[in-house]
Design a protein around this motif. Sequence first.
Motif, PDB file in Angstrom:
ATOM      1  N   UNK A 270       0.846  -1.182   0.000  1.00  0.00           N
ATOM      2  CA  UNK A 270       0.000   0.000   0.000  1.00  0.00           C
ATOM      3  C   UNK A 270       0.889   1.241   0.000  1.00  0.00           C
ATOM      4  N   UNK A 271       0.621   2.175  -0.906  1.00  0.00           N
ATOM      5  CA  UNK A 271       1.383   3.424  -0.906  1.00  0.00           C
ATOM      6  C   UNK A 271       0.966   4.268   0.290  1.00  0.00           C
ATOM      7  N   UNK A 272       1.944   4.904   0.921  1.00  0.00           N
ATOM      8  CA  UNK A 272       1.674   5.640   2.158  1.00  0.00           C
ATOM      9  C   UNK A 272       0.661   6.761   1.956  1.00  0.00           C
ATOM     10  N   UNK A 273       0.586   7.330   0.755  1.00  0.00           N
ATOM     11  CA  UNK A 273      -0.330   8.441   0.498  1.00  0.00           C
ATOM     12  C   UNK A 273      -1.648   8.010  -0.142  1.00  0.00           C
ATOM     13  N   UNK A 274      -1.889   6.722  -0.239  1.00  0.00           N
ATOM     14  CA  UNK A 274      -3.098   6.247  -0.909  1.00  0.00           C
ATOM     15  C   UNK A 274      -4.356   6.662  -0.150  1.00  0.00           C
ATOM     16  N   UNK A 275      -5.344   7.148  -0.906  1.00  0.00           N
ATOM     17  CA  UNK A 275      -6.655   7.430  -0.319  1.00  0.00           C
ATOM     18  C   UNK A 275      -7.361   6.119   0.007  1.00  0.00           C
ATOM     19  N   UNK A 276      -8.199   6.161   1.048  1.00  0.00           N
ATOM     20  CA  UNK A 276      -8.923   4.946   1.464  1.00  0.00           C
ATOM     21  C   UNK A 276     -10.410   5.261   1.612  1.00  0.00           C
TER      22      UNK A 276
END
Length: 406
Positions: A270-276
């Motif tokens: 998971x990319x640290x800046x990914x929106x969830x």
Amino acid sequence: MTRRMTLAQARRIALAAQGLHRPRPTGPATARQVGRTFDRIQLLQIDSVNVLSRSHYLPIFARLGPYDRDILDRMSSRSPRRMVEYWAHEASFIRPEHHADLVPWQRRTWMGSFSPDRPGLRELADRILELLENSKPLTAREVTDRIGHREAIDRSNWGWNWNAVKEALEALFAAGEVGSAGRTAQFERRYAPIARVLPVSAQTTAADPGSSAERLVEAAARAHGIGTVRCFADYFRLPVRVGATAVERLAQRGVLEPVDVAGWPGAHFLHIDAQRPRAATGRSLLSPFDSLVFERRRLEELFGFHYRLEIYTPAQRRRYGYYVLPFLLGEHLVARVDLKADRATGCLQVRSSHAEPGAPRETAHELACELGLMASWLGLESVRVDLEGNLSLELAHAVRTRPRGT
């Protein structure tokens, strides 16, 4: 402890990373919105097939709805360019800052064109470079004429049938010595020295391949939100082993986080800046070359959607059609349609339409609205549904009864 998440959560993260998780803005998209969308997805794959629209225009429509295609043309043809053409996920428009990082990986493949068993090709390339330095951007055909090159071409075999000038130009293009200043109406590259194509800020010497790969994988992971090593490597067509090393380094730095996704086999990051987002409510028709559908294994494991491009499949063996677009509704791919822009009659032709198992009841209505929107954007006056496929009768009715303006 490794974070765990559901397949639905992973789908929503993937859609958000691609800008496909929410309804599109109302009204025509602005140049700023187009630029931001391109920056988000990092690249647009180019393809010569024009049965519906040139492929690089469609992903922006999928995310923003109707927009002026001249905006995208200006981004690739006016200085300073916001996007430049290079080999990435096949031929693609990329962000200029990625060019120097991509060159080392293409150089390894293409520089064999200058091998000792091809006498005179390096000399020919030098002549071409001198010509381009002192001329406007030129196509391969124009370069051939300008230098007076004569060569018999064997056209008996199917394929590109390049002459030596075209081979030299493509090797120089891959090596980063020349760039594409745009394409003609016939889709031919217009070559120019790379210094005239790249913005000054992007004219840097590539770092070592490891650092280049790390930057490219980080960009790919940002565009994916979540995925496997294979997903991230495939985005810019890096070797999987190279992608694995880059992922390991990015995970050590905390840019990527290992996660377990229930129902999706393999190791995921998971990319640290990914929106969830908690929900995905978008609606889009996706080009066969859209970045969401690049990696077919990912598409099937994440969305349960088996997809193959059938352009090069003989007509009698095609299952769904020639130019088939998946239809995204919410967080699921619920249908697929084979589309053609019949410009002679001003009609968007739906040559076949198929619903996926479990498609919701509103699929035909929502798809009819999307087709109407696409037809209007393409300057077509109507939508015609051929009665081919398990969704065709319902879709034809929905198209006939669709209120104008929806």
